[in-house]
Design an enzyme around this catalytic site. Structure first.
Site, mmCIF file in Angstrom:
data_model
loop_
_atom_site.group_PDB
_atom_site.id
_atom_site.type_symbol
_atom_site.label_atom_id
_atom_site.label_comp_id
_atom_site.label_asym_id
_atom_site.label_seq_id
_atom_site.Cartn_x
_atom_site.Cartn_y
_atom_site.Cartn_z
ATOM 1 N N ARG A 291 25.726 -37.598 -17.597
ATOM 2 C CA ARG A 291 26.095 -36.313 -17.049
ATOM 3 C C ARG A 291 26.777 -35.594 -18.240
ATOM 4 O O ARG A 291 27.377 -36.084 -19.117
ATOM 5 C CB ARG A 291 26.557 -36.132 -16.011
ATOM 6 C CG ARG A 291 28.080 -37.171 -16.018
ATOM 7 C CD ARG A 291 29.266 -36.984 -14.973
ATOM 8 N NE ARG A 291 29.884 -35.471 -15.429
ATOM 9 C CZ ARG A 291 30.660 -35.523 -16.453
ATOM 10 N NH1 ARG A 291 30.855 -36.722 -17.098
ATOM 11 N NH2 ARG A 291 31.398 -34.322 -16.564
ATOM 12 N N GLY A 292 27.136 -34.166 -18.017
ATOM 13 C CA GLY A 292 27.780 -33.337 -19.108
ATOM 14 C C GLY A 292 26.727 -32.789 -19.881
ATOM 15 O O GLY A 292 25.960 -33.843 -20.345
ATOM 16 N N ASP B 9 31.616 -23.811 -19.202
ATOM 17 C CA ASP B 9 30.022 -24.017 -18.971
ATOM 18 C C ASP B 9 29.294 -22.728 -19.720
ATOM 19 O O ASP B 9 28.136 -22.943 -19.996
ATOM 20 C CB ASP B 9 29.632 -24.139 -17.520
ATOM 21 C CG ASP B 9 29.923 -25.694 -17.065
ATOM 22 O OD1 ASP B 9 30.875 -25.836 -16.543
ATOM 23 O OD2 ASP B 9 29.018 -26.269 -17.061
ATOM 24 N N ARG C 221 15.810 -32.564 -15.344
ATOM 25 C CA ARG C 221 16.826 -31.482 -14.754
ATOM 26 C C ARG C 221 16.844 -30.064 -15.311
ATOM 27 O O ARG C 221 16.982 -29.691 -16.035
ATOM 28 C CB ARG C 221 18.300 -32.042 -15.091
ATOM 29 C CG ARG C 221 18.652 -33.141 -14.416
ATOM 30 C CD ARG C 221 20.245 -33.392 -14.383
ATOM 31 N NE ARG C 221 21.207 -32.669 -13.837
ATOM 32 C CZ ARG C 221 22.463 -32.335 -14.016
ATOM 33 N NH1 ARG C 221 22.983 -33.165 -14.686
ATOM 34 N NH2 ARG C 221 23.037 -31.524 -13.237
ATOM 35 N N LYS D 255 33.847 -25.286 -14.049
ATOM 36 C CA LYS D 255 33.868 -25.754 -12.815
ATOM 37 C C LYS D 255 34.831 -24.832 -11.817
ATOM 38 O O LYS D 255 36.057 -24.733 -12.007
ATOM 39 C CB LYS D 255 34.548 -27.252 -12.941
ATOM 40 C CG LYS D 255 34.571 -28.202 -11.875
ATOM 41 C CD LYS D 255 33.191 -28.131 -11.292
ATOM 42 C CE LYS D 255 32.324 -28.983 -12.109
ATOM 43 N NZ LYS D 255 31.098 -29.210 -11.844
#
Lengths: 343, 343
Positions: free
Chosen positions: A58-59, A242, A97, A253
């Site tokens: 993830r990330g 992000d 994804r 976040k």
């Protein structure tokens, strides 16, 4: 100038080749953290797609690197790789994804490199390009770390939110990179990490990697961060991003914005650390950033326990927007930069 | 003037006599919420102490009422009640949760009433006094509701934190009392409830009681409240208080202070609703309020799942302090009041 004698290593190897021939991928299984440190080896297309889809990795930066190296490894195991077959593999990886920008970017980069190669050179070319993606990610983290470490002094007490650390990249992270660089130089730091509801990346991941690196870390509920700031025991806030709009507004976040408000109320500097590639000059400001809404179960379940009555809806945005006015500095792999940003 | 035709009932009966003779206590078991609505009947000292200690009943006002009624019920079952035996029973009840001010206050009130009674009148006197404690709690909630309902208009969108609702009192709550009074009068309201980490009182309790009362409610992570305020979809914030200092600083569930900061940043009124008894004129300001630190497991476990690495410490304060400057109005059973407060 970077001090090469004290360059920090990542506290864990998130993504690496699984063998010297670059025909497999090795991933730290982040789903098992913090209870167990488990590594999985990926050799097939199905395993690669599964690992990306199920958040073994993830990330955004780490996903991009894993996609590039994974695609190269899977392609190397094809009996007679053609450009057509490579395109099929690439599309399957990119679709794992759909909304992950770095994933699509990494896959496209390998395809672009492959376009100029003869079929018999494809495997080596893909592996070299994937290695370049890895090396650049590591260098990006290090550059953010160098730029941000200049903001840290001995004894400083840092607060962070979510996980923008080594576990989100192939290197030493983004928001935590300055901490690792300074720590490697002998600068004594302590970190407080918001647990970061609803997915608890701060509790599960940030505290794990900082503990492993030997940086003292304490975890708190997101709602307690303002209490720490009010007590005067925090000297700087470091968060990731992000997306950064042209005017400097920052999507990160959820929970980042109230943290920025509290930091401002108590005169504590608020630093946003991100690769320059996070800047989206085509997005004018934070209002133009679409915010993903996530599922109800993230709030309705605590482990296996139901904690929300049936029929009660949730407001569960993945991100919030921190206005430019609350950001003290933008720390990037191009150094400290100031808005407005143009591409 | 109260409109007696539209007085709201509590959405659940948190504490009541278990029989017409007032020889038992009936409690809503809040540990089972929101999955099941379970009532327990208390007839013995051990059962009463257990219920208070294990949080079958919670919320300072509700604990006080349960202690008074429970002590009266247990005393009524003694074969030949004496003042000496009553003192023993009272001490055992008061010790169930040593730091609960309302618990000690309620027990002492029954002892004071008993002091003037002959042994054969003790049982009836205790029951009457316990009934008075119950009635006064219900009236206190209603008075807060009347005062606060004047701040609500049709269509308003309310944000709240933790549970300062009916489940924390014997009546219609404190912070939620204005919502219930206005709702009963036909004022259309919607409520957003912070889930309230770490114990999730907002998700588990506030949403349960509002849903049951027919008030539309949506639950969000604490860190998302600032996003709602930034979007302009909240008209007022209503919270409770655990203690109010003489200068107006408010100790309440951790996460209240960052909510007050965000409300101020977006020009949204921030109302603190509490019984006048919450005002502690002997405490000069918020700095003088000692903040309880709670256990590590509240952050380390999600249900049965471990989400924090071994050895990582936590900062887990039960409360935070919201400065007087961020409070728009104090809504009490004496109406809207303004600091400085004197006793």
């Amino acid at each position: 100038m970077p001090d090469t004698q004290t360059l920090p290593s990542p506290p864990a190897t998130v993504v690496a080749w699984g063998d010297p021939d670059r025909r497999s991928l090795r991933l730290l299984d982040q789903r098992a953290l913090p209870q167990a440190e488990v590594y999985v080896t990926v050799q097939t297309l199905d395993a690669l797609v599964h690992a990306i889809r199920t958040l073994t990795v993830r990330g955004a930066p780490a996903i991009g690197v894993a996609a590039a190296m994974g695609l190269a490894a899977v392609a190397a195991r094809e009996p007679a790789l053609t450009h057509a077959r490579l395109a099929e593999l690439a599309e399957a990886v990119a679709a794992a994804r759909p909304t992950a920008v770095n994933l699509r970017w990494a896959v496209n980069r390998l395809l672009a490199r492959a376009a100029a190669e003869r079929p018999e050179q494809l495997v080596a070319a893909l592996a070299d390009e994937a290695q370049a993606v890895l090396d650049e990610d590591i260098a990006m983290c290090r550059a953010i770390g160098e730029a941000g470490a200049a903001l840290l002094r001995d004894g400083m007490r840092v607060l962070t939110h979510c996980n923008a650390g080594a576990l989100a990249t192939a290197g030493i992270g983004t928001a935590l990179a300055p901490v690792y660089v300074a720590h490697a130089r002998g600068v004594a730091l302590t970190v407080h990490a918001d647990e970061t509801r609803p997915l608890l990346q701060g509790a599960r991941l940030t505290s794990w990697e900082l503990q492993r690196a030997g940086v003292p870390v304490t975890v708190l509920p997101d709602g307690a961060a303002a209490s720490l700031l009010a007590r005067g025991v925090i000297d700087a806030v470091f968060v990731g991003a992000d997306r950064i709009a042209a005017n400097g507004d920052v999507a990160n976040k959820v929970g980042t914005y109230p943290l920025a408000l509290a930091a401002r109320a108590h005169g504590v500097p608020f630093y946003v650390c991100a690769p320059w590639s996070t800047v989206d000059a085509a997005t004018r400001d934070g209002v133009a950033i679409e915010i993903e809404q996530r599922g109800r179960d993230e709030l309705a379940l605590a482990g296996d326990r139901v904690v929300l009555p049936d029929g009660v809806p949730v407001f569960n945005p993945a991100f919030d927007v921190t206005p430019r006015a609350l950001v003290t500095h933008y720390v990037t792999d191009r150094g400290l930069v100031e808005p407005p940003f143009t591409s």
